[in-house]
Scaffold this motif. Structure first.
Motif, PDB file in Angstrom:
ATOM      1  N   ALA A  24       3.205  -7.656  29.715  1.00 30.66           N
ATOM      2  CA  ALA A  24       3.451  -7.108  31.046  1.00 30.66           C
ATOM      3  C   ALA A  24       3.224  -8.186  32.107  1.00 30.66           C
ATOM      4  CB  ALA A  24       2.554  -5.904  31.314  1.00 30.66           C
ATOM      5  N   ARG A  25       2.253  -9.074  31.845  1.00 31.11           N
ATOM      6  CA  ARG A  25       1.991 -10.234  32.708  1.00 31.11           C
ATOM      7  C   ARG A  25       1.372 -11.315  31.838  1.00 31.11           C
ATOM      8  NH1 ARG A  25      -1.689  -6.345  33.815  1.00 31.11           N
ATOM      9  NH2 ARG A  25      -3.898  -6.854  33.534  1.00 31.11           N
ATOM     10  N   PRO A  26       1.445 -12.554  32.238  1.00 29.74           N
ATOM     11  CA  PRO A  26       0.927 -13.630  31.387  1.00 29.74           C
ATOM     12  C   PRO A  26      -0.552 -13.440  31.067  1.00 29.74           C
ATOM     13  CG  PRO A  26       2.208 -14.525  33.217  1.00 29.74           C
ATOM     14  CD  PRO A  26       2.031 -13.071  33.489  1.00 29.74           C
ATOM     15  N   ARG A  27      -0.914 -13.665  29.833  1.00 27.39           N
ATOM     16  CA  ARG A  27      -2.313 -13.552  29.414  1.00 27.39           C
ATOM     17  C   ARG A  27      -2.980 -14.915  29.245  1.00 27.39           C
ATOM     18  NH1 ARG A  27      -1.970  -8.732  24.874  1.00 27.39           N
ATOM     19  NH2 ARG A  27      -0.927  -7.205  26.216  1.00 27.39           N
ATOM     20  N   VAL A  28      -2.208 -15.967  29.389  1.00 25.29           N
ATOM     21  CA  VAL A  28      -2.756 -17.328  29.388  1.00 25.29           C
ATOM     22  C   VAL A  28      -2.109 -18.066  30.549  1.00 25.29           C
ATOM     23  CG1 VAL A  28      -3.174 -17.382  26.894  1.00 25.29           C
ATOM     24  CG2 VAL A  28      -0.980 -18.187  27.800  1.00 25.29           C
ATOM     25  N   ARG A  29      -2.685 -19.205  30.903  1.00 25.45           N
ATOM     26  CA  ARG A  29      -2.119 -19.976  32.001  1.00 25.45           C
ATOM     27  C   ARG A  29      -2.039 -21.441  31.616  1.00 25.45           C
ATOM     28  NH1 ARG A  29      -6.189 -22.701  34.242  1.00 25.45           N
ATOM     29  NH2 ARG A  29      -8.327 -21.941  33.993  1.00 25.45           N
ATOM     30  N   ALA A  30      -1.101 -22.144  32.212  1.00 26.46           N
ATOM     31  CA  ALA A  30      -0.968 -23.577  31.970  1.00 26.46           C
ATOM     32  C   ALA A  30      -2.263 -24.272  32.354  1.00 26.46           C
ATOM     33  CB  ALA A  30       0.203 -24.140  32.766  1.00 26.46           C
ATOM     34  N   GLY A  31      -2.689 -25.188  31.506  1.00 26.87           N
ATOM     35  CA  GLY A  31      -3.952 -25.878  31.732  1.00 26.87           C
ATOM     36  C   GLY A  31      -5.128 -25.208  31.054  1.00 26.87           C
ATOM     37  N   GLY A  32      -4.927 -23.998  30.550  1.00 27.89           N
ATOM     38  CA  GLY A  32      -5.999 -23.289  29.868  1.00 27.89           C
ATOM     39  C   GLY A  32      -6.135 -23.727  28.421  1.00 27.89           C
ATOM     40  N   GLN A  33      -7.103 -23.156  27.741  1.00 26.54           N
ATOM     41  CA  GLN A  33      -7.341 -23.483  26.345  1.00 26.54           C
ATOM     42  C   GLN A  33      -7.583 -22.217  25.537  1.00 26.54           C
ATOM     43  OE1 GLN A  33     -10.628 -26.334  26.360  1.00 26.54           O
ATOM     44  NE2 GLN A  33      -9.164 -28.028  26.292  1.00 26.54           N
ATOM     45  N   LEU A  34      -7.256 -22.296  24.261  1.00 24.55           N
ATOM     46  CA  LEU A  34      -7.478 -21.204  23.321  1.00 24.55           C
ATOM     47  C   LEU A  34      -8.213 -21.760  22.114  1.00 24.55           C
ATOM     48  CD1 LEU A  34      -3.821 -19.851  23.355  1.00 24.55           C
ATOM     49  CD2 LEU A  34      -5.747 -18.807  24.524  1.00 24.55           C
ATOM     50  N   ARG A  35      -9.233 -21.062  21.655  1.00 27.48           N
ATOM     51  CA  ARG A  35      -9.938 -21.507  20.461  1.00 27.48           C
ATOM     52  C   ARG A  35      -9.385 -20.774  19.257  1.00 27.48           C
ATOM     53  NH1 ARG A  35     -16.059 -22.072  22.707  1.00 27.48           N
ATOM     54  NH2 ARG A  35     -15.456 -20.217  23.853  1.00 27.48           N
ATOM     55  N   THR A  36      -9.041 -21.522  18.227  1.00 21.79           N
ATOM     56  CA  THR A  36      -8.448 -20.957  17.019  1.00 21.79           C
ATOM     57  C   THR A  36      -9.100 -21.572  15.790  1.00 21.79           C
ATOM     58  OG1 THR A  36      -6.747 -22.649  16.668  1.00 21.79           O
ATOM     59  CG2 THR A  36      -6.233 -20.892  18.268  1.00 21.79           C
ATOM     60  N   ALA A  37      -8.658 -21.103  14.625  1.00 18.79           N
ATOM     61  CA  ALA A  37      -9.199 -21.613  13.371  1.00 18.79           C
ATOM     62  C   ALA A  37      -8.824 -23.070  13.115  1.00 18.79           C
ATOM     63  CB  ALA A  37      -8.716 -20.745  12.208  1.00 18.79           C
ATOM     64  N   VAL A  38      -7.812 -23.590  13.806  1.00 15.46           N
ATOM     65  CA  VAL A  38      -7.409 -24.998  13.602  1.00 15.46           C
ATOM     66  C   VAL A  38      -7.854 -25.883  14.748  1.00 15.46           C
ATOM     67  CG1 VAL A  38      -5.467 -24.402  12.116  1.00 15.46           C
ATOM     68  CG2 VAL A  38      -5.096 -24.631  14.594  1.00 15.46           C
ATOM     69  N   VAL A  40      -9.063 -26.285  19.154  1.00 17.20           N
ATOM     70  CA  VAL A  40      -8.763 -25.829  20.507  1.00 17.20           C
ATOM     71  C   VAL A  40      -7.309 -26.164  20.823  1.00 17.20           C
ATOM     72  CG1 VAL A  40      -9.314 -26.111  22.954  1.00 17.20           C
ATOM     73  CG2 VAL A  40     -11.147 -26.148  21.248  1.00 17.20           C
ATOM     74  N   LEU A  41      -6.565 -25.152  21.268  1.00 11.97           N
ATOM     75  CA  LEU A  41      -5.185 -25.360  21.684  1.00 11.97           C
ATOM     76  C   LEU A  41      -5.132 -25.510  23.192  1.00 11.97           C
ATOM     77  CD1 LEU A  41      -3.288 -22.655  19.562  1.00 11.97           C
ATOM     78  CD2 LEU A  41      -3.736 -25.053  18.981  1.00 11.97           C
ATOM     79  N   GLY A  42      -4.410 -26.504  23.663  1.00 10.81           N
ATOM     80  CA  GLY A  42      -4.163 -26.662  25.082  1.00 10.81           C
ATOM     81  C   GLY A  42      -2.866 -25.966  25.446  1.00 10.81           C
ATOM     82  N   VAL A  43      -2.873 -25.213  26.536  1.00 11.81           N
ATOM     83  CA  VAL A  43      -1.669 -24.526  27.012  1.00 11.81           C
ATOM     84  C   VAL A  43      -0.978 -25.435  28.023  1.00 11.81           C
ATOM     85  CG1 VAL A  43      -0.757 -22.464  28.138  1.00 11.81           C
ATOM     86  CG2 VAL A  43      -2.793 -22.293  26.677  1.00 11.81           C
ATOM     87  N   ASP A  44       0.207 -25.914  27.659  1.00 12.28           N
ATOM     88  CA  ASP A  44       0.930 -26.863  28.513  1.00 12.28           C
ATOM     89  C   ASP A  44       1.800 -26.179  29.560  1.00 12.28           C
ATOM     90  OD1 ASP A  44      -0.070 -29.133  27.077  1.00 12.28           O
ATOM     91  OD2 ASP A  44       1.344 -28.643  25.483  1.00 12.28           O
ATOM     92  N   ALA A  45       2.385 -25.044  29.192  1.00 10.29           N
ATOM     93  CA  ALA A  45       3.272 -24.347  30.128  1.00 10.29           C
ATOM     94  C   ALA A  45       3.420 -22.899  29.688  1.00 10.29           C
ATOM     95  CB  ALA A  45       4.648 -25.021  30.175  1.00 10.29           C
ATOM     96  N   VAL A  46       3.645 -22.027  30.654  1.00 11.96           N
ATOM     97  CA  VAL A  46       3.926 -20.609  30.397  1.00 11.96           C
ATOM     98  C   VAL A  46       5.149 -20.255  31.235  1.00 11.96           C
ATOM     99  CG1 VAL A  46       3.046 -18.254  30.484  1.00 11.96           C
ATOM    100  CG2 VAL A  46       1.464 -20.149  30.054  1.00 11.96           C
ATOM    101  N   ASP A  47       6.284 -20.023  30.560  1.00 11.63           N
ATOM    102  CA  ASP A  47       7.545 -19.791  31.252  1.00 11.63           C
ATOM    103  C   ASP A  47       8.114 -18.435  30.886  1.00 11.63           C
ATOM    104  OD1 ASP A  47       7.753 -22.468  32.441  1.00 11.63           O
ATOM    105  OD2 ASP A  47       8.050 -23.143  30.379  1.00 11.63           O
ATOM    106  N   GLU A  48       8.447 -17.644  31.920  1.00 11.29           N
ATOM    107  CA  GLU A  48       9.129 -16.379  31.664  1.00 11.29           C
ATOM    108  C   GLU A  48      10.572 -16.678  31.276  1.00 11.29           C
ATOM    109  OE1 GLU A  48      10.184 -12.136  33.845  1.00 11.29           O
ATOM    110  OE2 GLU A  48       8.634 -13.435  34.710  1.00 11.29           O
ATOM    111  N   MET A  49      11.081 -15.974  30.260  1.00 11.07           N
ATOM    112  CA  MET A  49      12.413 -16.244  29.722  1.00 11.07           C
ATOM    113  C   MET A  49      13.229 -14.955  29.681  1.00 11.07           C
ATOM    114  SD  MET A  49      12.334 -19.522  28.534  1.00 11.07           S
ATOM    115  CE  MET A  49      13.532 -19.613  27.199  1.00 11.07           C
TER     116      MET A  49
END
Length: 199
Positions: A24-38, A40-49
């Motif tokens: 419904a709306r973005p749940r992550v933002r560019a520049g943010g990070q996500l912790r996963t089993a592999v 920390v993932l860096g979020v480079d961009a979030v684009d509506e398509m």
């Protein structure tokens, strides 16, 4: 964001660089990070398509063999706008190194005690940290759905509590259930010793 194992593996080896989600709306933002089993993932961009603008290249970058496979996957997600999230592995999860550190100084043990006390004080269901650490020690590799009722909790509420312990490097998530980390075992042994002291 949750990722299936094949997507995590692709992110780790660089063959997957984007993910698609319907929100419904973005749940992550560019520049943010996500912790996963592999890591920390860096979020480079979030684009509506728009669906029509998604390409074969997008599908391959998301780990799908072809565009129809990606579109089929999006069709199974809940209704919402379509977002393309560009990602990269930014580094290891700092909790992993923390979990393996079981030689804690007195100051470090005192700091963990303070943080656990703050979690207990902020809880709406009373002090819980020591009980949950003991439960995971005594019942490793048991599903959250089976552990939660022993605490009088719903599964999601129990999992939220365990995540707070994981943030401190005290627990590890397994394919099924949890276990105490080396750090968690040291901390729990210290806490048990403290509670057994007279007075």
């Amino acid at each position: 964001m949750l990722f299936k194992r094949h997507a995590l593996d692709g992110l780790a080896d660089g063959t997957i660089t984007v993910a698609f989600r319907r929100w419904a709306r973005p749940r992550v933002r560019a520049g943010g990070q996500l912790r996963t089993a592999v890591g920390v993932l860096g979020v480079d961009a979030v684009d509506e398509m728009d669906f029509a603008d998604i390409t074969e290249d997008d599908a391959r970058r998301a780990g799908f063999a072809a565009l129809p496979d990606l579109l089929d996957d999006l069709a199974t997600q809940r209704d919402g706008r379509v977002y393309r999230i560009a990602l990269h592995v930014a580094g290891p999860d700092p909790r992993v190194g923390l979990r393996g550190r079981d030689a804690l100084t007195d100051d470090e043990l005192a700091e963990v005690e303070r943080r656990l006390a703050r979690l207990d004080a902020a809880s709406r269901h009373g002090a819980w940290t020591l009980a949950v650490l003991r439960l995971i020690r005594d019942r490793p590799e048991v599903r959250a759905a089976d552990l939660a009722p022993t605490r009088g909790q719903e599964k999601l509420a129990f999992k939220r509590d365990v995540r707070k312990l994981k943030e401190l490097g005290l627990t590890e998530s397994l394919e099924i259930g949890y276990r105490l980390s080396a750090r968690g075992r040291t901390v729990l042994a210290h806490l048990d010793e403290q509670t057994s002291k007279p007075g």
